[in-house]
Design a protein around this motif. Structure first.
Motif, mmCIF file in Angstrom:
data_model
loop_
_atom_site.group_PDB
_atom_site.id
_atom_site.type_symbol
_atom_site.label_atom_id
_atom_site.label_comp_id
_atom_site.label_asym_id
_atom_site.label_seq_id
_atom_site.Cartn_x
_atom_site.Cartn_y
_atom_site.Cartn_z
ATOM 1 N N THR A 1 -4.071 9.478 2.781
ATOM 2 C CA THR A 1 -4.894 8.326 2.145
ATOM 3 C C THR A 1 -3.814 7.499 2.062
ATOM 4 N N LEU A 2 -4.321 6.170 2.110
ATOM 5 C CA LEU A 2 -3.640 5.290 1.755
ATOM 6 C C LEU A 2 -4.092 3.862 0.759
ATOM 7 N N SER A 3 -3.824 3.683 0.082
ATOM 8 C CA SER A 3 -3.964 2.956 -1.376
ATOM 9 C C SER A 3 -3.118 1.379 -1.086
ATOM 10 N N THR A 4 -4.103 0.769 -1.769
ATOM 11 C CA THR A 4 -3.214 -0.688 -1.829
ATOM 12 C C THR A 4 -2.895 -0.347 -3.963
ATOM 13 N N LEU A 5 -1.966 -1.452 -2.979
ATOM 14 C CA LEU A 5 -0.997 -1.837 -5.121
ATOM 15 C C LEU A 5 -1.522 -2.322 -5.780
ATOM 16 N N GLY A 6 -1.721 -3.207 -5.546
ATOM 17 C CA GLY A 6 -2.592 -4.344 -6.238
ATOM 18 C C GLY A 6 -3.368 -4.659 -6.903
ATOM 19 N N PRO A 7 -3.365 -4.963 -8.054
ATOM 20 C CA PRO A 7 -4.428 -4.195 -9.205
ATOM 21 C C PRO A 7 -5.472 -4.784 -9.438
ATOM 22 N N HIS A 8 -5.094 -5.994 -9.060
ATOM 23 C CA HIS A 8 -6.814 -7.025 -8.792
ATOM 24 C C HIS A 8 -7.520 -6.238 -8.470
ATOM 25 N N THR A 9 -7.240 -5.480 -6.875
ATOM 26 C CA THR A 9 -8.531 -4.394 -6.398
ATOM 27 C C THR A 9 -8.999 -3.912 -7.186
ATOM 28 N N TRP A 10 -8.167 -3.178 -7.912
ATOM 29 C CA TRP A 10 -9.093 -1.391 -8.975
ATOM 30 C C TRP A 10 -9.820 -2.370 -9.755
ATOM 31 N N ALA A 11 -9.883 -3.591 -9.920
ATOM 32 C CA ALA A 11 -11.348 -4.293 -11.112
ATOM 33 C C ALA A 11 -11.742 -4.163 -10.517
ATOM 34 N N GLN A 12 -12.574 -3.887 -9.053
ATOM 35 C CA GLN A 12 -13.682 -4.022 -7.860
ATOM 36 C C GLN A 12 -14.137 -2.862 -7.947
ATOM 37 N N THR B 1 5.799 10.243 -0.038
ATOM 38 C CA THR B 1 4.644 9.013 -0.442
ATOM 39 C C THR B 1 5.762 7.862 0.557
ATOM 40 N N HIS B 2 5.371 7.464 0.843
ATOM 41 C CA HIS B 2 5.876 6.232 1.502
ATOM 42 C C HIS B 2 5.166 4.759 0.686
ATOM 43 N N CYS B 3 5.544 3.235 0.772
ATOM 44 C CA CYS B 3 5.064 2.676 0.328
ATOM 45 C C CYS B 3 5.571 1.475 1.424
ATOM 46 N N PHE B 4 4.541 0.575 1.642
ATOM 47 C CA PHE B 4 4.700 -0.776 2.836
ATOM 48 C C PHE B 4 4.183 -1.869 2.615
ATOM 49 N N SER C 1 0.094 9.652 -6.953
ATOM 50 C CA SER C 1 1.349 9.032 -7.134
ATOM 51 C C SER C 1 2.141 7.969 -7.303
ATOM 52 N N SER C 2 3.776 7.792 -6.849
ATOM 53 C CA SER C 2 4.234 6.502 -6.877
ATOM 54 C C SER C 2 5.122 6.832 -5.946
ATOM 55 N N ALA D 1 0.895 -0.694 0.284
ATOM 56 C CA ALA D 1 0.055 0.267 0.215
ATOM 57 C C ALA D 1 0.676 1.047 -0.108
ATOM 58 N N LEU D 2 0.189 2.464 -0.439
ATOM 59 C CA LEU D 2 0.878 3.791 -0.424
ATOM 60 C C LEU D 2 0.481 4.606 0.316
ATOM 61 N N LEU D 3 1.015 5.222 1.070
ATOM 62 C CA LEU D 3 0.622 6.556 2.142
ATOM 63 C C LEU D 3 0.962 7.538 1.439
#
Length: 463
Positions: free
Chosen positions: A87-98, A215-218, A132-133, A79-81
């Motif tokens: 905002t905390l956004s998930t980075l798994g592309p499979h979730t974006w289609a939902q 931005t920070h990714c975890f 953002s990245s 996830a990206l903070l």
């Protein structure tokens, strides 16, 4: 001939369709099985939870909103903070289609206290693609919580931040490091608790979202803190049982180890704390040390005849120190002062949370103003049983409270606070914010004499 060829093509197409369906089904099952293995392991580690897996959860975002005082969410995927948007956004592309249904959380364990939450910013969890990245990528999970709410009050700082932080780490990350990500924290707060924050996360810098735009990714994240109740740790709710005794040991480790061991350590000379020390006798029988927690200035529940109380304590046989901490006071200095004392004396209030620094066998004397019985018992008397402290209570009578001058000694305010609050719909702040005390020295002598005898026994046991 043509019909036979068409039949073969139809059968072949059907076979490909079946194989495609099986392939898609297999991928879906494997993905879901993997996802649910993670969720199941997470749920089993805290099996008393009831997870709310409804439309508010997207992909790897799971949120539990069933608790009275706190919400807690889990993001089990990278996830990206974005601190500027919180905002905390998930980075798994499979979730974006939902379907995208963001979830907002106040990561502070007093969710139904509107006043406290007004100082806590919402954090948005979303499965939508981030705007953002990653500027900085971490390889350790994040634990995100707020240092807003009632911070500035020592009781609330311990009760809503540090005990819940201890519980959460020991519940969800007992054998794992975490990166602490803190929202709504002020510079003085980070400075005041530098040693303690470093003890919770010794291998990683604490991230203060207030002063960064990067931005920070975890690899994963937990948002919010678990709270068991006021100044309590329930060992039955932890995978490896722990109590307030373990938390006290954690405090001791944080405040007694060398400052060179932690880059976050921050100590100030306690110039802002008023300290009055009586002379220590040089004979063979040293006096027990009594720390009097003073309240003055704009504070309520002030001991109006404090000088008389100090003189009385000296007459009884104590070596008296008067301590009035401030935001700039060094927690390490306060810890050492109280930890080496034999008696801690104070009126019911946030300062008595310092009893967590006392050694087992030492004495806590709580002066209980009118209308504070429940809070006095819950916040400070009950924990002494677990901490192994000796507890003495001095309950204020009507003629010792300033409220008797304002309302009359025979008023419901004085005689029956519980009924007054219930029937009149009054605010309990009348007892917390509008009451000062003038202690009856004759009555109080008996209380201090009892504390002195217990303190002498404690001194003998440790020598």
């Amino acid at each position: 001939m043509l019909e036979a060829k068409t039949s073969r093509l139809t059968k072949l197409a059907a076979c490909f369709a079946v194989l495609g369906f099986i392939f898609i089904l297999q991928i879906t099952v494997i993905r879901d099985a993997t996802m649910w293995k993670v969720k199941l392991a997470y749920m089993l580690s805290i099996s008393h939870w009831e997870w709310d897996l409804d439309g508010s959860n997207n992909g790897e975002i799971s949120c539990d909103t069933s608790h009275k005082e706190f919400d807690i969410c889990s993001v089990d995927t990278p996830a990206l903070l974005d601190p500027s948007l919180l905002t905390l956004s998930t980075l798994g592309p499979h979730t974006w289609a939902q379907p995208h249904i963001p979830f907002k959380i106040h990561p502070y364990p007093l969710k139904n206290d509107k006043n406290a939450i007004s100082y806590v910013r919402e954090l948005t969890l979303t499965s939508s693609p981030p705007k953002s990245s990653c500027d900085i990528t971490h390889h350790t999970p994040a634990l995100i919580f707020s240092a807003g709410g009632y911070n500035g009050n020592f009781y609330h700082e311990i009760n809503e931040n540090f005990i819940p932080l201890f519980i959460t780490i020991n519940s969800l990350f007992p054998d794992q490091n975490v990166v602490l990500v803190i929202t709504d924290g002020r510079i003085w707060w980070f400075q005041k608790y530098a040693e303690l924050l470093s003890a919770f996360s010794p291998y990683h810098k604490v991230i203060n979202t207030n002063n960064i735009t990067t931005t920070h990714c975890f690899p994963s994240a937990t948002i919010g803190l678990i709270k068991h109740g006021p100044i309590i740790i329930n060992p039955k709710l932890l995978p490896h049982p722990k109590t307030l005794l373990d938390f006290r040991a954690f405090l001791q480790n944080a405040y007694t180890k060398s400052s060179t061991n932690t880059p976050l350590n921050y100590m100030l000379q306690n110039n802002s704390s008023r300290l009055n020390t009586t002379d220590q006798n040089s004979d063979e029988h040293p006096k027990p040390r009594l720390i009097l927690l003073s309240r003055s200035g704009n504070a309520s529940r002030v001991i109006l005849n404090q000088d008389e109380v100090i003189k009385l304590a000296e007459e009884v046989g104590f070596n008296v120190h008067v301590l009035e901490p401030s935001r700039k006071s060094s927690m390490a200095n306060i810890y050492n002062m109280i930890h080496t004392s034999h008696v801690l004396l104070g009126v019911h209030g946030a300062g008595l949370t310092n009893s967590l620094f006392l050694r087992p066998g030492s004495v806590l004397v709580q002066v209980v103003p009118i209308g504070t019985d429940w809070a006095s018992k819950t916040y400070y008397e009950k924990p002494t049983e677990i901490l192994g402290l000796q507890y003495i209570e001095y309950k204020i009578e009507a003629n010792e409270s300033s409220l008797s001058l304002s309302y009359g000694a025979d008023s419901l305010v004085i005689k029956d606070p519980a009924t007054y609050l219930k029937e009149k719909g009054a605010n309990k702040r009348i007892y917390l914010k509008k009451q000062n005390l003038e202690i009856n020295i004759f009555r109080f002598r008996k209380c201090l004499a009892k504390a002195y005898e217990k303190a002498k026994i404690f001194m003998s046991s440790i020598n």
